[in-house]
Each structure stands twice: as C-alpha cells, then as structure tokens.
Scaffold this motif. Structure first.
Motif, short mmCIF file in Angstrom:
data_model
loop_
_atom_site.label_atom_id
_atom_site.label_comp_id
_atom_site.label_asym_id
_atom_site.label_seq_id
_atom_site.Cartn_x
_atom_site.Cartn_y
_atom_site.Cartn_z
N GLY A 31 43.88 44.01 41.80
CA GLY A 31 42.77 43.13 42.40
C GLY A 31 41.89 44.06 42.67
O GLY A 31 41.77 44.89 43.00
N TYR A 32 40.69 43.27 42.77
CA TYR A 32 39.33 44.05 43.16
C TYR A 32 38.27 42.83 43.54
O TYR A 32 38.75 41.74 44.12
N ILE A 33 37.81 43.53 44.54
CA ILE A 33 36.70 43.08 45.55
C ILE A 33 35.44 42.88 44.56
O ILE A 33 35.00 44.24 44.59
N GLY A 79 27.32 46.90 49.78
CA GLY A 79 29.18 46.31 50.30
C GLY A 79 29.11 45.08 51.08
O GLY A 79 29.63 44.21 50.65
N GLU A 80 28.13 44.70 50.69
CA GLU A 80 29.07 42.56 50.71
C GLU A 80 29.30 42.33 49.70
O GLU A 80 29.20 42.48 48.83
N MET A 81 30.27 41.37 50.47
CA MET A 81 31.29 41.09 49.67
C MET A 81 30.39 39.85 48.42
O MET A 81 29.69 39.35 49.24
N ILE A 82 31.07 39.80 47.33
CA ILE A 82 30.21 38.56 46.27
C ILE A 82 31.50 37.61 46.47
O ILE A 82 31.34 36.17 45.89
N ASN A 83 32.81 38.24 45.56
CA ASN A 83 33.52 37.72 45.64
C ASN A 83 35.04 38.35 45.32
O ASN A 83 34.87 39.86 45.14
N GLU A 84 36.23 37.70 45.42
CA GLU A 84 37.40 38.38 45.35
C GLU A 84 38.50 37.86 43.92
O GLU A 84 37.80 36.82 43.61
N VAL A 85 38.95 38.71 43.19
CA VAL A 85 38.75 38.90 42.38
C VAL A 85 40.51 38.55 42.02
O VAL A 85 40.92 39.83 41.72
N SER A 86 41.61 38.40 42.77
CA SER A 86 42.50 38.25 42.14
C SER A 86 43.61 38.26 41.45
O SER A 86 43.22 38.53 39.83
N LEU A 87 44.04 38.88 41.04
CA LEU A 87 45.60 38.68 39.91
C LEU A 87 46.25 37.94 39.51
O LEU A 87 46.29 36.83 40.69
N ASN A 88 45.49 37.49 38.18
CA ASN A 88 46.79 35.95 37.79
C ASN A 88 47.44 35.52 37.76
O ASN A 88 47.62 34.37 36.96
N GLU A 89 48.63 35.96 37.59
CA GLU A 89 50.32 36.41 37.53
C GLU A 89 50.77 35.19 38.71
O GLU A 89 50.39 35.28 39.28
N PRO A 90 51.09 34.27 38.68
CA PRO A 90 52.35 33.92 39.72
C PRO A 90 52.94 34.37 40.43
O PRO A 90 53.47 36.17 39.88
N ASN A 91 52.50 34.83 41.43
CA ASN A 91 52.93 35.17 42.56
C ASN A 91 54.70 35.50 42.70
O ASN A 91 54.88 36.82 44.02
N ASN A 92 54.59 35.04 42.27
CA ASN A 92 56.35 34.87 42.26
C ASN A 92 57.16 36.25 41.30
O ASN A 92 57.99 36.85 41.51
N LEU A 93 55.73 36.51 40.72
CA LEU A 93 56.16 37.89 39.71
C LEU A 93 55.94 39.65 40.52
O LEU A 93 55.24 39.61 40.79
N SER A 94 56.81 40.30 40.03
CA SER A 94 56.42 41.61 40.67
C SER A 94 56.14 43.06 39.00
O SER A 94 55.65 43.25 39.63
N LEU A 148 52.79 44.49 38.64
CA LEU A 148 51.69 43.47 40.03
C LEU A 148 52.12 43.80 41.29
O LEU A 148 52.69 43.87 42.16
N VAL A 149 50.61 44.08 42.24
CA VAL A 149 50.10 44.64 43.43
C VAL A 149 49.40 43.18 43.51
O VAL A 149 48.63 43.82 43.07
N LYS A 150 49.68 42.58 44.56
CA LYS A 150 49.33 41.26 44.94
C LYS A 150 48.22 41.99 46.24
O LYS A 150 47.88 41.00 47.20
N GLU A 151 47.40 42.70 46.10
CA GLU A 151 46.11 43.08 47.22
C GLU A 151 44.92 43.76 46.20
O GLU A 151 45.22 43.59 45.13
N ASN A 152 44.18 43.27 47.32
CA ASN A 152 42.66 43.89 46.32
C ASN A 152 42.19 44.84 46.89
O ASN A 152 41.95 45.42 48.07
N LEU A 153 42.40 46.44 46.16
CA LEU A 153 42.16 47.52 46.50
C LEU A 153 41.05 48.21 45.90
O LEU A 153 40.84 49.35 46.50
N TYR A 154 40.52 47.42 45.19
CA TYR A 154 39.07 48.34 44.55
C TYR A 154 37.63 47.25 44.46
O TYR A 154 37.33 46.33 45.08
N PHE A 155 36.79 48.32 44.96
CA PHE A 155 35.31 47.88 45.42
C PHE A 155 34.85 47.56 43.78
O PHE A 155 34.58 48.95 43.74
N TYR A 156 34.03 47.11 43.46
CA TYR A 156 33.37 46.54 41.89
C TYR A 156 31.77 46.58 42.71
O TYR A 156 31.47 45.57 42.80
N VAL A 157 31.11 47.36 42.05
CA VAL A 157 29.92 47.39 42.70
C VAL A 157 29.30 46.90 41.88
O VAL A 157 28.71 47.30 40.64
N GLN A 158 28.66 45.59 42.14
CA GLN A 158 27.90 44.88 40.51
C GLN A 158 26.33 45.27 41.65
O GLN A 158 25.80 44.30 42.17
#
Length: 320
Positions: free
Chosen positions: A121-123, A129-144, A205-215
């Motif tokens: 996912g990404y932020i 550097g102020e957070m606007i939103n977090e966009v996590s993966l939208n697949e079910p949490n039980n899937l790898s 699927l890596v269930k963490e938000n590790l990329y910072f997308y600068v808008q």
C-alpha cells in the motif's frame, strides 16, 4: 573489484524535479535492503536536477545516471528497464519517497512466495510531508498472494487505484519482455494495466503502506484538465474494454460500467467550457453506445443509464 550483480534495480525517471529529487534519493539510500543499483534516468532535464543527482553519484557507487533525450515518464522507465542489471525491478517516481523497509519487504515477499510481482500500500502526502490519506491493499486480509486476473478484478473495487499504479511494486524484470509502458500518453500505468497482469500467475501481497506518494501541484494528476488528458483517459478505457471483450465476461462488464461512470465524472468537469464541446458530443455518443452493453444490476445504474442516454450533461450535473 566486486563484479557481483545487484539483486534489485531501482529505476527513477528524472525530469525537472530539483526541489524533490534529493529527498527521493536519500530515502532510497537509507533502505534496510542495500543490495541494489539505483538508476537515475535523466529524461532531458533543464533545471538543476542532474546536478543534485551527480552529487550523490560521486558518494555512492551503486548510483548510475543514464542520460537520454526527453521522451516522457514511460520512455524513461523503459530506458531504465533495458539497462537494469538485476532480475528484479522497482520504480520510484522522483518526487516521491519510500519507507526504509520498502525494498526489503517487497523483495522478501516476491522471493519467498516465488511470485512475479509483489505489491504494498501507499500513503498520500503533501509537499511538506503531511499525510492526506492511506491507501492500503484492497484484497482480503487472509490472502498472501493472488493471480493477475484476481488483481484486475480487485481494481474495480474501492481503493482499486492501489493496484494500477506502477510504483508500489517490485517486478521480475522478465514480465516486461512482453509489455512496455506506452510512450507519449498520460496515465501510463493504466495504459498497460490489463495486458501486464493478464498472464501473471502469482502476485504476493505486503500488507503495509511503505511508499509515500507526494500529491504536489503541477503534477500530472493535479494539473489542469486538457483535451489530451481526456482523450488519453478515454483511450485507455476503450483499450481495456476491448482487451477483456473476448477474454473475460465479468471483467468486460466491470470495465464498461467504470467507463460509463468515468464519462459522467469527466463531463461534470468540462461541460461549462466551450473548448470541450466536440469531446462532450463524442462522449454522449459513447455513453449511449456502451450503456446498452452495461449489466444493469441495480436501480441506481438503470436510472443513471436512462438519464445519461437522454443527456449526458444532465447526468454530469447530478454527479457534480
């Protein structure tokens, strides 16, 4: 001299980003995973971007600057792919930055799962550097992991944009043997989305938000709308509809429905501007054509299609 090839190639297209590129480079050099090469693809910059890049190249032998004539983001990415020494490729946009565990977690995921692509996912953040939103993966949490076709389906669900963008992923370089970014188009990630993922057997699927997308203002996403932007966005949707037509009925209908939704949204932005009159007339014809193909699964969609077929501007005003 150590001739061992790096495990990962990080491709960063550079074009007139002198105020942002240093933060991007620093975030990459601070990675907990260090066995990489950093390819800074100079896409004909005319500001001091490359001066900044050279300062870091002289300090770190993992950095290579690749100079080319201006051809746009897609062309720069393709140029980097062709010159990458590793079996794995990562794209980072030069005005963005990454968490220090970004490469480590993606590489660990793609190699442990023996997948072709890994995604996180990404932020969304402001220039400061102020957070606007977090966009996590939208697949079910039980899937790898999932298949490419499953990822295409999830792209039509809420937060589906996390699947389409190119920069929150690591790829086996060989996936680009058959698909390349489309030169000279806006929304280059979306242009190749269907063809890139169709034959992918496994995406981890890596269930963490590790990329910072600068808008930032002035970026493609936030710059003023234009005829080319509208028609490129239209073309990529038609390409996707045509791609799915004979391959997958469900994806075809999802693509048609998203196209109708997009038409109403874009007309809402342009209907008061006479410059777009011919495009609105074209989109009216397109709405009438594709609404007949739409699977009207709800009363809301039926009403939407009826109003849009009568007058797309009426629907756009309701949408607005």
């Amino acid at each position: 001299m150590d001739l061992k090839e790096p495990l990962v190639s990080i491709v960063v297209p550079i074009y007139n980003v002198q105020d942002f590129v240093e933060k991007c480079i620093k975030s990459i050099l601070k990675q907990t995973f260090q066995d990489f090469e950093l390819l800074l693809v100079n896409d004909g910059s005319t500001d001091n971007s490359i001066k900044v890049c050279k300062q870091y190249m002289h300090k770190d032998e993992r950095i290579r600057i690749l100079n080319k004539e201006n051809g746009g983001l897609s062309d720069a990415r393709n140029y980097g792919i062709d010159r990458a020494k590793s079996d794995y490729v990562v794209f980072v946009d030069s005005d963005d930055y990454v968490d220090e565990r970004f490469i480590e977690e993606l590489y660990k995921s793609i190699t442990n799962e023996k997948s072709e692509i890994a995604i996180c996912g990404y932020i969304g953040v402001t220039n400061d550097g102020e957070m606007i939103n977090e966009v996590s993966l939208n697949e079910p949490n039980n899937l790898s992991f999932i298949t490419g076709k499953e990822l295409l389906r999830y792209s039509y669900k809420p937060r589906g944009v996390v699947n389409e963008v190119a920069w929150n992923k690591i790829y086996k370089k060989e996936v680009f043997d058959r698909v390349r970014f489309t030169k000279g188009k806006y929304y280059e990630d979306s242009y190749i989305f269907a063809s890139l993922y169709w034959d992918i057997k496994k995406i981890s699927l890596v269930k963490e938000n590790l990329y910072f997308y600068v808008q930032r203002s002035g970026s493609i996403t936030n710059s003023a709308i234009s005829k080319k932007k509208v028609m490129d966005a239209n073309e990529l949707r038609l390409n996707r509809i045509n791609f799915f037509y004979s391959k997958d009925r469900e994806l075809y209908l999802l693509a048609v429905d998203e196209y109708l939704y997009w038409i109403a949204g874009v007309v809402a932005k342009i209907y008061q501007d006479n410059e777009f009159k011919d495009i609105i007339e074209y989109l009216q014809r397109q709405f009438r054509k594709y609404s007949l193909r739409s699977k009207k699964t709800s009363l809301k969609k039926k009403v939407r299609n009826i109003i849009g077929m009568m007058n797309i501007i009426w629907l756009a005003k309701l949408r607005k």
